[in-house]
Design a protein around this motif. Structure first.
Motif, PDB file in Angstrom:
ATOM      1  N   LYS A  34      46.932 -49.305   0.554  1.00  0.00           N
ATOM      2  CA  LYS A  34      47.132 -48.312  -0.348  1.00  0.00           C
ATOM      3  C   LYS A  34      48.301 -48.668  -1.531  1.00  0.00           C
ATOM      4  O   LYS A  34      49.172 -49.668  -1.289  1.00  0.00           O
ATOM      5  CB  LYS A  34      47.584 -46.970   0.294  1.00  0.00           C
ATOM      6  CG  LYS A  34      46.325 -46.655   1.019  1.00  0.00           C
ATOM      7  CD  LYS A  34      46.418 -44.987   1.574  1.00  0.00           C
ATOM      8  CE  LYS A  34      45.195 -44.421   2.341  1.00  0.00           C
ATOM      9  NZ  LYS A  34      45.576 -43.295   2.955  1.00  0.00           N
ATOM     10  N   CYS A  37      52.053 -47.397   0.635  1.00  0.00           N
ATOM     11  CA  CYS A  37      52.065 -47.640   2.085  1.00  0.00           C
ATOM     12  C   CYS A  37      51.028 -48.876   2.617  1.00  0.00           C
ATOM     13  O   CYS A  37      50.694 -49.390   1.652  1.00  0.00           O
ATOM     14  CB  CYS A  37      51.720 -46.236   2.689  1.00  0.00           C
ATOM     15  SG  CYS A  37      50.090 -45.778   2.659  1.00  0.00           S
ATOM     16  N   CYS A  39      48.580 -48.467   4.704  1.00  0.00           N
ATOM     17  CA  CYS A  39      47.365 -48.192   5.135  1.00  0.00           C
ATOM     18  C   CYS A  39      46.376 -48.813   4.410  1.00  0.00           C
ATOM     19  O   CYS A  39      46.159 -49.285   3.289  1.00  0.00           O
ATOM     20  CB  CYS A  39      47.155 -46.700   4.868  1.00  0.00           C
ATOM     21  SG  CYS A  39      48.116 -45.391   5.931  1.00  0.00           S
ATOM     22  N   VAL A  51      45.812 -43.294   7.435  1.00  0.00           N
ATOM     23  CA  VAL A  51      46.813 -42.318   7.145  1.00  0.00           C
ATOM     24  C   VAL A  51      48.113 -42.612   7.831  1.00  0.00           C
ATOM     25  O   VAL A  51      47.961 -43.115   8.989  1.00  0.00           O
ATOM     26  CB  VAL A  51      46.437 -40.650   7.354  1.00  0.00           C
ATOM     27  CG1 VAL A  51      45.399 -40.469   6.317  1.00  0.00           C
ATOM     28  CG2 VAL A  51      46.110 -40.564   8.537  1.00  0.00           C
ATOM     29  N   CYS A  52      49.052 -42.348   7.130  1.00  0.00           N
ATOM     30  CA  CYS A  52      50.641 -42.588   7.823  1.00  0.00           C
ATOM     31  C   CYS A  52      51.466 -41.722   7.255  1.00  0.00           C
ATOM     32  O   CYS A  52      51.108 -40.922   6.507  1.00  0.00           O
ATOM     33  CB  CYS A  52      50.960 -44.111   7.415  1.00  0.00           C
ATOM     34  SG  CYS A  52      51.661 -44.332   5.810  1.00  0.00           S
ATOM     35  N   CYS A  55      51.496 -41.468   3.160  1.00  0.00           N
ATOM     36  CA  CYS A  55      50.578 -41.003   2.325  1.00  0.00           C
ATOM     37  C   CYS A  55      50.127 -39.596   2.774  1.00  0.00           C
ATOM     38  O   CYS A  55      49.500 -39.058   2.021  1.00  0.00           O
ATOM     39  CB  CYS A  55      49.170 -41.706   2.420  1.00  0.00           C
ATOM     40  SG  CYS A  55      48.562 -42.345   3.997  1.00  0.00           S
TER      41      CYS A  55
HETATM   42 ZN   LIG Z   1      49.495 -44.461   4.643  1.00  0.00          ZN
END
Ligand SMILES: [Zn+2]
Length: 499
Positions: A34, A37, A39, A51-52, A55
């Motif tokens: 992304k 990040c 991901c 997701v993390c 994000c």
């Molecule tokens: Zn993320």
């Protein structure tokens, strides 16, 4: 009045009003991670599995710019003849809507990475240089699904679901300058531009450009003003148009609708609109936000982007051959007229012809088979030419069999029938179906004699000097041999018999 009861007929509308179009194209970049990040960005993953904290906008998390996305964007800018900023910043675009868990989106506002370029497009023999205002980078938002209710929109829904897998995926926005002066061709110019842009992006390898999956989508701006007027009209923006055909239809519909609004003495409202794919019509969405509604300010959590001139020049030197240059080169190599080349492109056949020529066919033969018989079959089955179960190598072999006289065109079409029916390679089909030109005199002579005996009036014409009438007898021979006769040899034998 934004929704007139009847539209103005298209030809009438463009006779009295001048359209101005503009396109904002959103391109999902094909980076593995992304924008801010690590991901993954794969399409179709389980909801909320990619997701993390970054994000999801969780407190304490900090974004880091993905350098691959910067590189992709610079390459897009260079391919579109843009200048590349030596220093620019991301901006925070504030809005409160649950598709972005941070309550803001990181975008570029007044400092885009690439500015002031152009892309040339052609419609028939009309050439239009579409100015590129800017190419900027931002992060995509999440996806909402409103469950219950009739319209699939939030109003009347029982509850809403959110998938944040897409939130943070690098998104490039390519914004054109307004394009005036296209007149009645405006819808086709819009489509040609998106087509050319898609081809450029595909050639750069920066996106999979699948409109049906949303990795390429367009906002289509249209305004009209009375012909001869020096001022432009108020524009509308039809959002998220996701097919080439729809781009064309959105422009056409808006011209007809806005003409009806102006004809009624009303004003066109500046607003976003939605295209309905089933009817090709647009309806009013929300009135368009002004930039100040988003309260942009420079993103404080990110360093400025400052690509070095050396790096930019390195990227420029490494650009692949772009579609327009490639088409010009192939057209010259193949010695095809403009119209043939345009037809090949329209049919999506340029790659196929190139591969068929590489497999040994003459360019004219490759063009003939792909644009003739095979295109007809593809249209009949409603599939893309490239989806037919026939390879360029097989088409090259069929062309070779015709060139050497082993097959005539009619037999070659029967060979293609067999190949399309999955009966194997050209040579297998020819053997299995006994498709071979009969040029053996013994076999031909009996058919020739039968044709002469059955057509005394034609024979009399030929004997009186009207040799063109021999075509009738050749036709009879072809029919008697179910198309397998060598037509040239049959004609020679007829003339010998009557000589
Ligand atoms: Zn993320």
């Amino acid at each position: 009045m934004t929704e007139p009861a009847t539209l103005v007929a298209y030809d009438d509308a463009v006779a009295r009003y001048e359209p101005v179009i503009g396109l904002e194209t959103h391109v999902e970049l094909g980076t593995t991670a992304k924008m801010f990040c690590g991901c993954p960005t794969r399409f179709g993953a389980e909801p909320n599995s990619a997701v993390c904290p970054v994000c999801l906008g969780l407190p304490g998390s900090l974004p880091v710019t993905n350098v691959a996305a910067i590189e992709y964007t610079i390459r897009i800018g260079l391919a579109l003849n843009c200048g590349i900023a030596s220093w620019c910043r991301f901006a925070r675009k504030n809005y409160f809507y649950p598709d972005m868990p941070k309550d803001y989106q990181i975008s570029q506002y007044d400092e885009p990475l690439c500015t002031d370029g152009w892309l040339d497009v052609s419609v028939g023999d009309q050439h239009v240089r579409v100015g590129i205002e800017r190419v900027h980078l931002e992060e995509d938002t999440g996806k909402s699904l409103h469950v219950g209710g009739a319209t699939g929109r939030i109003h009347g829904a029982d509850y809403s679901l959110f998938d944040y897998n897409r939130a943070g995926i690098p998104l490039v926005e390519v914004v054109t300058k307004p394009v005036p002066g296209t007149g009645a061709l405006a819808p086709e110019v819009a489509r040609a531009y998106v087509t050319e842009l898609r081809d450029v992006l595909r050639t750069l390898g920066v996106s999979d450009v699948r409109m049906e999956e949303g990795s390429l989508r367009c906002d289509v701006n249209v305004s009209i003003a009375p012909a001869g007027s020096s001022a432009w009209g108020t524009r509308t923006e039809t959002k998220n148009v996701n097919s080439l055909r729809s781009v064309e239809r959105a422009v056409r519909f808006e011209i007809q609708r806005q003409a009806a609004v102006l004809d009624a003495g009303q004003k066109v409202v500046q607003e976003t609109r939605h295209l309905h794919e089933d009817t090709g019509t647009t309806t009013s969405g929300r009135s368009k936000e002004e930039a100040q509604d988003y309260r942009y300010f420079p993103e404080p959590d990110l360093l400025p982007v400052a690509p070095s001139p050396d790096w930019v020049e390195e990227l420029r030197a490494a650009l692949p051959e772009l579609p327009a240059a490639r088409r010009a080169r192939l057209q010259a190599e193949w010695e095809l007229p403009d119209l043939d080349m345009a037809a090949l492109r329209h049919a999506g056949a340029i790659d196929l012809v190139e591969q068929t020529v590489a497999a040994g066919a003459a360019p004219a033969d490759a063009r003939k088979w792909w644009l003739g018989e095979l295109l007809r079959r593809a249209n009949e089955s409603g599939v893309e030419l490239a989806a037919l179960p026939v390879t360029p190598a097989q088409v090259a072999r069929v062309a070779e069999l015709v060139a050497t006289g082993a097959l005539n065109d009619k037999l070659a079409r029967q060979a293609l029938d067999g190949m399309l029916a999955g009966e194997g390679d050209p040579d297998q089909v020819v053997a299995a179906r006994s498709l071979a030109v009969v040029s053996d005199d013994g076999e031909l002579l009996s058919a020739v004699d039968a044709a002469i005996a059955a057509n005394p009036d034609v024979v009399a014409k030929i004997r009186s000097g009207k040799t063109a009438a021999a075509g009738v007898l050749v036709g009879a021979v072809m029919k008697a041999t179910r198309g397998q006769a060598d037509a040239t040899r049959a004609r020679e034998l007829i003339m010998e018999r009557l000589g």
